[in-house]
Design a protein around this motif. Structure first.
Motif, PDB file in Angstrom:
ATOM      1  N   GLY A   2      43.632  50.061  37.071  1.00 50.16           N
ATOM      2  CA  GLY A   2      44.508  51.228  37.082  1.00 50.16           C
ATOM      3  C   GLY A   2      44.045  52.325  38.018  1.00 50.16           C
ATOM      4  O   GLY A   2      44.685  53.365  38.139  1.00 50.16           O
ATOM      5  N   TYR A   3      42.900  52.109  38.675  1.00 51.21           N
ATOM      6  CA  TYR A   3      42.345  53.176  39.490  1.00 51.21           C
ATOM      7  C   TYR A   3      41.387  52.567  40.499  1.00 51.21           C
ATOM      8  O   TYR A   3      40.647  51.640  40.183  1.00 51.21           O
ATOM      9  CB  TYR A   3      41.599  54.170  38.599  1.00 51.21           C
ATOM     10  N   VAL A  45      44.328  47.447  32.669  1.00 53.10           N
ATOM     11  CA  VAL A  45      45.757  47.741  32.800  1.00 53.10           C
ATOM     12  C   VAL A  45      46.023  48.418  34.132  1.00 53.10           C
ATOM     13  O   VAL A  45      45.116  48.974  34.745  1.00 53.10           O
ATOM     14  CB  VAL A  45      46.234  48.673  31.654  1.00 53.10           C
ATOM     15  N   GLU A  95      48.017  51.268  36.689  1.00 59.87           N
ATOM     16  CA  GLU A  95      48.307  52.697  36.524  1.00 59.87           C
ATOM     17  C   GLU A  95      49.660  52.893  35.856  1.00 59.87           C
ATOM     18  O   GLU A  95      49.813  53.741  34.976  1.00 59.87           O
ATOM     19  CB  GLU A  95      48.271  53.430  37.873  1.00 59.87           C
ATOM     20  N   VAL A 128      49.435  52.502  32.215  1.00 57.47           N
ATOM     21  CA  VAL A 128      48.832  53.675  31.572  1.00 57.47           C
ATOM     22  C   VAL A 128      49.854  54.804  31.475  1.00 57.47           C
ATOM     23  O   VAL A 128      50.025  55.425  30.416  1.00 57.47           O
ATOM     24  CB  VAL A 128      47.578  54.148  32.354  1.00 57.47           C
ATOM     25  N   VAL A 129      50.551  55.047  32.569  1.00 54.92           N
ATOM     26  CA  VAL A 129      51.532  56.143  32.586  1.00 54.92           C
ATOM     27  C   VAL A 129      52.622  55.886  31.544  1.00 54.92           C
ATOM     28  O   VAL A 129      52.982  56.766  30.756  1.00 54.92           O
ATOM     29  CB  VAL A 129      52.149  56.297  33.995  1.00 54.92           C
ATOM     30  N   LEU A 160      49.514  63.201  32.893  1.00 56.66           N
ATOM     31  CA  LEU A 160      49.857  62.766  31.523  1.00 56.66           C
ATOM     32  C   LEU A 160      49.415  63.787  30.487  1.00 56.66           C
ATOM     33  O   LEU A 160      50.131  64.060  29.524  1.00 56.66           O
ATOM     34  CB  LEU A 160      49.224  61.397  31.239  1.00 56.66           C
ATOM     35  N   LEU A 220      42.467  54.047  32.700  1.00 59.58           N
ATOM     36  CA  LEU A 220      42.698  53.829  34.129  1.00 59.58           C
ATOM     37  C   LEU A 220      41.522  53.067  34.746  1.00 59.58           C
ATOM     38  O   LEU A 220      41.713  52.141  35.526  1.00 59.58           O
ATOM     39  CB  LEU A 220      42.872  55.176  34.849  1.00 59.58           C
TER      40      LEU A 220
END
Lengths: 128, 501, 445
Positions: free
Chosen positions: B14-15, B43, B45, B48-49, C86, C341
Motif C-alpha cells: 500500500g505504500y 493490502v 492503497e 486501505v482508503v 483518511l 499501508l
C-alpha cells in the motif's frame, strides 16, 4: 424473590449456610438479579483469613462491579473454582451451584450479627 | 465488514518506501532480530482508503449528526482549527529543539502560542497561572490533586480525605484514590446541588480539599458556591474546580473569583477541539497564587526582551507530569478558536448553550420527568422512569434515536438519577435541529404508550443491533491473532500466586 | 456569526418565549450578581483571515527549516498522504467515545484492528485502545505492575528515556512508590546491579529497547532473573524498530509500552502522541484504559464493543484500575492506517532502510578526526557520538549551518557533556548526510 429458609443473611445481600463450623457463602438471588449477567468473579485465596463484613471477593457484570463482604470471619478452606470459567452459574443458581467460598469459622457467635431468612425477607420488602 | 487483516493478500503493498540512495547494507546480529513474523496486513492503497472510508461511515459524528451527548460538549469543531493545526511549521516541530542550547530561539512561535493561551485561560477563569501540560481532563485532575498534596505537605498538614459530591464524574473519586486520599461523598439536595448541611457535618481538619463540577452533572449551578469555598478554606482545604462544564459559564462566572484554588479545563469540550472518537484531548490546569509554586515543570515564561523561554528552576514543583509541553496541536486549535470567537463570541457561546438546553427542558418536561424542575445551565437531565414503567427504558430511547439519525444523549449518568437521560445540545445547534429532536422524543413517548415493543426492538437501520456485551466480557476477544479460548482472564490473587510459585 | 451560533434573533425570541423568560440573563439566576466576572478582558473576535495572518507570523518564528538529525524517542518519519486524508474525515475526528456501539462501529472496529496490530507488532497477546503517550504509558505500566504484584518497588534502567524517568519519579514520589535507577554500562543495562536490587519487594524492572543511547539489547536474561523473584518486566519500545528487532514478547516481557509517534504521527511539538500498552492475556483485567472486544449482535452478526468496562473509573470510581477516561483513539486509528499501508513487508523494509542510513551516517561521521562513534553495542537508527568538545556548543553551531545535529546528552547525563545522540530516518538523503558530516567537520575543526 427467592430466600432460603435455613440460611443467614447480610444487609449487603450475602448468604451463609453453617454446618458445624463450616460456613458456605454466596450472594442472594436479589443480588444476582440486581447485578445482571455476571461476567467475572474474583474469589478469595484458599488458606487466607477473612474478617466478618470485610471485602473478600468481587463480582462484575457488564456495567457494574461489586465488592462482596465476608459474612463471617475465619479461614477460607475452599472456593468455587467453577465460577472462574462460568460466572453465569451465579445467575442460574445463586443459592446452590453459585456458592463462592467455604470458610472455617473462627467465632461461631458472629452468626448472631446476621439476619434470619424471615428478617432478610422483611429487609428486602423495606428496601422495595 | 471484513477486518483489514482478512483483506490481506500476500504480495500486496500500500505504500512505496524511498529507494535506498546509499550502498551500505548491514544486518542486525541474529540474536537481536525478531523471529516471529509480524502479521500486519498486505493490502493496496485503495484497499486501505476504501476500508477506512467505509468504516468511518459506520460512525455518527458531529459533522454528520446531532450529537447531544450530555457532559461531553459535542459542539461543532471549526474546520479552521484543523487548517491551523496542519501548518508545517507547527506540525513538524520537534519537541526537543527548545532543550538545545539557545534552542528556545528555534521554537519562539510555538512557545508564544503556549504562553498566550495560558494568559487567555487565566483571564477566562480568574486563575493566576496555568500549566498546559496535562494531556486530558483526568490527567489534569491528577496533576491538580498532586499539587494539592504538595501544598499540604509543605504546610505540615495531615490530610486524609477529599470531599466529592455524589453527582461527580467517576474520574474525580478515581483520581483522589490514586493520589492516596480517602473519599467522602456528599449527597445532592432537592435542588440537585451538593447538600450544604451535609457538607458542614462531614467537613473536618483531615479534609484535604473538595472537588466539584459547577454547574454539576445535573446541569445546575450551585448558588452558594462561595459559601462552600469559605467552609473548605476554614479547614485549610483546597477548592478544586472540575472544568468539564465550563461551556456553561464563559463570561458569566470565573472560578478564580469565588475562591477556587485549582481547576482543569477540557479543551476538547469548551474550546472545540475534535473528540477524535475518544481522544486526544487536553486538560490544562489553572491555579491561584497558593499553588503556583507546585506547578509542574517546565513552565513557559516571557523574558524582559519579549522572547519566550522554558524554565525548569522551581524547587517546590511537583516535577514532570508529561513528556513535553502538553498536547500542543490540541492547544493550538483551541488558541485559534479563542481568537476567532473573542470576548463576545465566548460569552455568546455560553448564552446560546444555556438557552438551547432550557428550550429542550421546557418542551420535554411535560412528557419526560425532569430530574430537577428548575432552570438548567448547559444541559438538561431527565428521567425515563415514566416510559420505563411502560417497558421503554432509557436504553431503548437511545436506540430509537439512532434510527432517527440522532446520536443518543448520555444515559444512565449521572448515577443519582434513575433512568437518566442527559441532554447537552451545545450552542452550535439551531432551533430547527432542536425542534426535530424534540419531535422525535415526543414520538417515542407516544409509542411508549401505544406500541412499546416497537421502541424496544430498535435500532434497525444500523449495520448491527444490540451487541451482546455479556458475551464480550465473558468470552474476551480483543486480538484478531488470538482465538477466544486463549484468553482466560485472571484475578489479582491468582496472578500473585502464579508469580511467586 | 463568528461564534458558530446557528440561531437567528427570531429563533432566540421564540425560544425565550417558549421558556417563559424575557431574556437569556434570567436563565443565569443561580449565579449571584456578586459572582459576575471581576474582569473578562479578552480581545474581540477576529476573522479567519486575520487569525491565519497572526498564526502564520508565529509559525515563521519556528525554525522549521532545520534538517533534523534529532530523535530521542521522537522521529521525523515520512507520513503517506493517505494517512492524513483518511484521519481528517469528520466521521472519525468529530465522534466521541463509542458508548453506543450501533452508531460507532467505525471507531470500534478500527480500535479492535489497532489492538491486533499492536499485538502482532510487539509479540504480546492483548493491547488496549491506547493511552496518552509513551511516557504516561510507562507510568501506567509501572502502576499496573504494582497492582498485579501487590509490591511497591520499581527498578528503572538508566537506558530508559530520561524524560520518562523524570515522569515516573514525579508520580512515584507523589504516590508513594519506591523507585531506584540503575546506571548504564558501555551503553547496556547494568545486569549485576539489577540482579542485586531485585528482591521479593520488586514490582517491576523497566527497560527500553533500543535504549536512549540507541543501543540494541536482548533482555531475555533479565526477564528470567526478574521472574525468579516474582517481579514483572516492562519493556518500552520504538515501534517502528520492531520491523526488524526482537519483540518484547519474544524476550518474555510482561508488559510492553511505547511511543507510537513514529507510526504515522507528526512531531507536533510534543503531542498529541500515542501511548502503546500491551501485555499477557492473563493480565488483561489489570491493564488500564479502554479495551474493545469482539462479540455478536442480536442477529448473530460479528461486531465490536467497549468491554471489561467494570475496571474503569466511570463504574469503579475510587476503586478503578486507573483514573483514565479518554484514550487517543484518533491517533491510534492514524497509526493503524499507517501500519496497514506499510504492511508486514513495508515495515521490515522501512526498518532496514533506517538501519542502513544510520550506518552510512555513522561511517561518514567516524571519518571526522577527533570524533568517535560508540560501537560497543549494535544500534538501530540512532547512535551515540563522542565529540572532542562540548556537544551542546557543537549542536548550537550546527544550527547556524541548517542542521538540528542531535541531542546532547549532558543535559540528562552529567559527565557526558561531550556526547550526543544522532538519529537518521529514511527521510535523510545521501546528500543531506554528506552535507551534515561536512558541516560537523567544519564546526569541530
Amino acid at each position: 424473590m427467592e430466600v432460603v429458609d435455613h440460611y443467614l443473611y447480610t444487609k449487603e445481600h450475602e448468604w451463609v449456610s453453617i454446618e458445624d463450623n463450616i460456613a458456605t457463602t454466596g450472594i442472594t438471588d436479589y443480588a444476582q438479579e440486581a447485578l445482571g449477567d455476571i461476567t467475572f468473579v474474583e474469589l478469595p485465596e484458599v488458606g487466607g483469613e477473612v474478617e466478618q463484613f470485610e471485602e473478600f471477593a468481587s463480582i462484575e457484570s457488564v456495567k457494574a462491579a461489586n465488592d462482596i463482604f465476608a459474612p463471617v470471619s475465619g479461614k477460607v478452606i475452599e472456593v468455587n473454582t467453577r465460577l472462574e470459567s462460568d460466572p453465569g452459574i451465579i445467575n442460574k443458581s445463586a443459592f446452590e451451584k453459585g456458592w463462592l467460598a467455604k470458610v472455617q469459622m473462627s467465632d461461631k457467635e458472629e452468626a448472631s450479627n446476621l439476619m434470619t431468612a424471615e428478617e432478610y425477607q422483611k429487609f428486602l420488602e423495606s428496601i422495595g | 465488514m471484513q477486518l483489514i487483516f482478512e483483506k490481506s493478500v500476500p504480495g500486496k503493498r500500500g505504500y512505496r518506501n524511498p529507494s535506498p540512495d546509499i550502498d551500505v547494507h548491514i544486518q542486525v546480529p541474529e540474536k537481536y532480530q525478531r523471529k516471529q513474523e509480524c502479521g500486519l496486513p498486505e493490502v493496496s492503497e485503495l484497499d486501505v482508503v476504501r476500508h477506512f472510508t467505509l468504516l468511518s461511515q459506520q460512525n455518527f459524528s458531529v459533522d454528520t449528526q446531532f450529537y447531544p451527548l450530555g457532559s461531553c460538549t459535542m459542539k461543532y469543531n471549526p474546520k479552521f482549527n484543523e487548517h491551523i493545526a496542519q501548518m508545517p511549521a507547527f506540525a513538524g516541530l520537534h519537541p526537543l529543539l527548545p532543550q538545545l542550547k539557545q534552542g528556545e530561539k528555534l521554537a519562539q512561535g510555538a512557545l508564544e502560542v503556549l504562553y498566550e493561551m495560558e494568559q487567555l485561560l487565566c483571564e477566562i477563569t480568574g486563575m493566576d497561572n496555568f500549566t498546559m501540560q496535562p494531556l486530558a481532563g483526568a490527567h489534569g485532575e491528577l496533576t491538580g490533586v498532586m499539587m494539592m498534596a504538595a501544598y499540604h505537605k509543605a504546610r505540615g498538614n495531615k490530610k486524609k480525605y477529599i470531599i466529592i459530591p455524589d453527582s461527580a464524574h467517576g474520574t474525580n473519586p478515581a483520581t483522589a484514590a490514586i493520589a492516596g486520599y480517602g473519599i467522602i461523598s456528599v449527597a445532592s439536595d432537592k435542588n440537585g446541588v451538593m447538600n450544604l448541611e451535609e457538607l458542614k457535618k462531614k467537613l473536618n481538619d483531615e479534609v484535604a480539599g473538595l472537588m466539584i463540577t459547577c454547574p454539576d452533572t445535573h446541569g445546575i449551578f450551585h448558588s452558594q458556591i462561595d459559601e462552600i469555598a469559605r467552609l473548605v478554606h476554614s479547614v485549610d482545604g483546597i477548592m478544586y474546580y472540575d472544568g468539564a462544564n465550563l461551556n456553561a459559564v464563559l463570561g458569566r462566572f470565573r472560578p478564580g473569583d469565588v475562591g477556587f484554588d485549582v481547576m482543569h479545563i477540557n479543551l476538547h469540550k469548551t474550546f472545540s477541539t475534535p473528540h477524535g472518537g475518544g481522544g486526544p484531548g487536553a486538560g490544562p490546569v489553572g491555579v491561584n497564587k497558593k499553588l503556583v509554586p507546585y506547578l509542574p515543570v517546565s513552565r513557559v515564561i516571557k523574558k524582559e526582551d519579549g522572547s519566550y523561554a522554558l524554565n525548569y528552576d522551581y524547587p517546590e514543583s511537583i516535577g514532570y507530569i508529561a513528556s513535553f509541553y502538553g498536547n500542543f496541536a490540541i492547544i493550538l486549535r483551541a488558541y485559534a478558536y479563542t481568537l476567532l470567537l473573542g470576548k463576545e463570541g465566548l460569552k455568546e457561546t455560553t448564552d446560546h448553550a444555556v438557552l438551547s438546553a432550557n428550550y429542550i427542558r421546557e418542551r420535554l418536561k411535560d412528557r419526560f420527568e425532569l430530574a430537577f424542575d428548575r432552570f438548567c445551565m448547559h444541559e438538561a437531565v431527565f428521567s425515563a422512569a415514566r416510559q420505563a414503567k411502560r417497558g421503554v427504558h432509557a436504553l431503548d430511547i437511545a436506540k430509537f434515536l439512532i434510527d432517527e439519525g440522532i446520536h443518543p444523549p448520555t444515559i444512565y449518568f449521572p448515577l443519582t438519577v434513575k433512568e437518566s437521560i442527559m441532554i447537552e445540545p451545545t450552542e452550535s445547534e439551531s432551533k430547527q435541529t432542536l425542534d426535530h429532536f424534540i419531535d422525535v422524543m415526543l414520538k417515542i413517548d407516544d409509542l411508549s404508550k401505544t406500541q412499546p415493543e416497537i421502541v424496544a426492538g430498535r435500532p434497525q437501520s444500523t449495520p448491527v443491533s444490540r451487541p451482546d456485551e455479556v458475551k464480550a466480557a465473558r468470552d474476551v476477544s480483543t486480538n484478531y491473532f488470538l482465538t477466544q479460548k486463549d484468553i482466560r482472564t485472571s484475578g489479582y490473587q491468582d496472578i500473585r500466586n502464579e508469580l511467586v510459585s | 456569526m463568528a461564534s458558530f451560533i446557528a440561531n437567528t434573533p427570531a429563533d432566540v425570541e421564540a425560544m425565550l418565549k417558549t421558556i417563559g423568560v424575557s431574556s437569556i440573563d434570567e436563565l443565569f439566576a443561580d449565579i449571584k450578581r456578586s459572582h459576575a466576572p471581576k474582569s473578562f478582558n479578552i480581545p474581540s473576535g477576529k476573522s479567519e483571515f486575520e487569525v491565519t495572518e497572526h498564526l502564520s507570523r508565529l509559525a515563521a518564528k519556528n525554525a522549521a527549516g532545520l534538517i533534523p538529525f534529532i530523535g530521542g524517542g521522537y522521529y521525523d518519519h515520512f507520513i503517506p498522504a493517505a494517512v492524513t486524508a483518511l484521519i481528517s474525515r469528520g466521521e472519525f475526528a468529530t465522534a466521541y467515545t463509542p458508548y453506543q456501539p450501533e452508531c460507532s462501529q467505525g471507531t470500534l472496529q478500527a480500535l479492535y484492528e489497532y489492538q491486533s496490530a499492536i499485538c502482532t507488532l510487539t509479540g504480546m497477546e492483548v493491547a488496549n485502545a491506547s493511552l496518552y503517550d509513551g511516557g504516561t504509558a510507562l507510568y501506567e505500566a509501572a502502576m499496573m505492575a504494582a497492582r498485579l504484584t501487590g509490591r511497591h518497588k520499581i527498578i528503572m534502567d538508566g537506558g530508559v528515556s530520561p524524560i520518562y524517568r523524570k515522569i515516573l519519579k514525579t508520580y512515584t514520589s507523589n504516590l508513594h512508590y519506591e523507585f531506584t535507577e540503575t546506571p548504564v554500562v558501555h551503553g547496556q543495562s547494568d545486569r549485576p546491579q539489577i540482579r542485586k536490587l531485585l528482591d521479593n519487594d520488586t514490582a517491576a524492572v523497566i527497560l527500553q529497547n533500543p535504549n536512549f543511547f540507541g543501543a540494541i539489547d536482548d533482555h531475555a536474561d533479565i526477564v528470567i532473573k526478574a521472574h525468579e523473584q516474582g517481579a514483572l518486566v516492562i519493556e518500552s519500545v520504538y515501534p517502528l524498530s520492531l520491523g526488524i528487532l526482537k519483540t518484547p514478547g519474544e524476550m518474555g516481557a510482561d508488559i510492553a509500552t511505547g511511543e507510537g509517534q513514529s507510526l504515522g504521527l507528526p512531531l507536533n511539538f510534543g503531542g498529541p502522541y500515542l501511548g502503546i500498552i500491551a501485555t499477557r492475556k492473563k493480565f488483561i483485567r489489570a491493564m488500564p484504559g479502554r479495551i474493545v472486544g469482539q462479540t455478536v449482535d442480536k442477529n448473530g452478526k460479528r461486531c465490536f464493543v467497549n468491554t471489561l468496562q467494570a475496571r474503569e473509573q466511570h463504574i469503579r470510581r475510587e476503586k478503578a484500575a486507573s483514573n483514565i477516561c479518554t484514550n487517543v483513539s484518533l491517533c491510534a486509528v492514524q497509526s493503524l492506517i499507517y501500519m496497514s499501508l506499510l504492511g508486514k513487508e513495508g515495515l521490515k523494509e522501512l526498518a532496514q532502510l533506517n538501519l542502513d542510513k544510520a550506518e552510512f551516517a555513522r561511517q561518514e561521521i567516524e571519518k571526522i578526526p577527533g570524533v568517535a562513534v560508540k560501537r560497543s553495542s549494535p544500534t538501530f537508527n540512532e547512535f551515540t557520538v563522542v565529540l572532542p568538545k562540548d556537544a551542546s556548543q557543537v549542536v548550537e553551531a550546527m544550527i547556524t549551518k541548517g542542521f538540528a545535529a542531535g541531542f546532547p546528552l549532558g543535559r540528562y547525563y552529567p559527565g557526558m557533556e561531550n556526547y550526543m545522540i544522532v538519529a537518521v530516518t529514511e527521510k535523510r538523503t545521501k546528500e543531506e548526510i554528506l552535507a551534515y558530516a561536512k558541516a560537523l567537520r567544519e564546526v569541530i575543526h
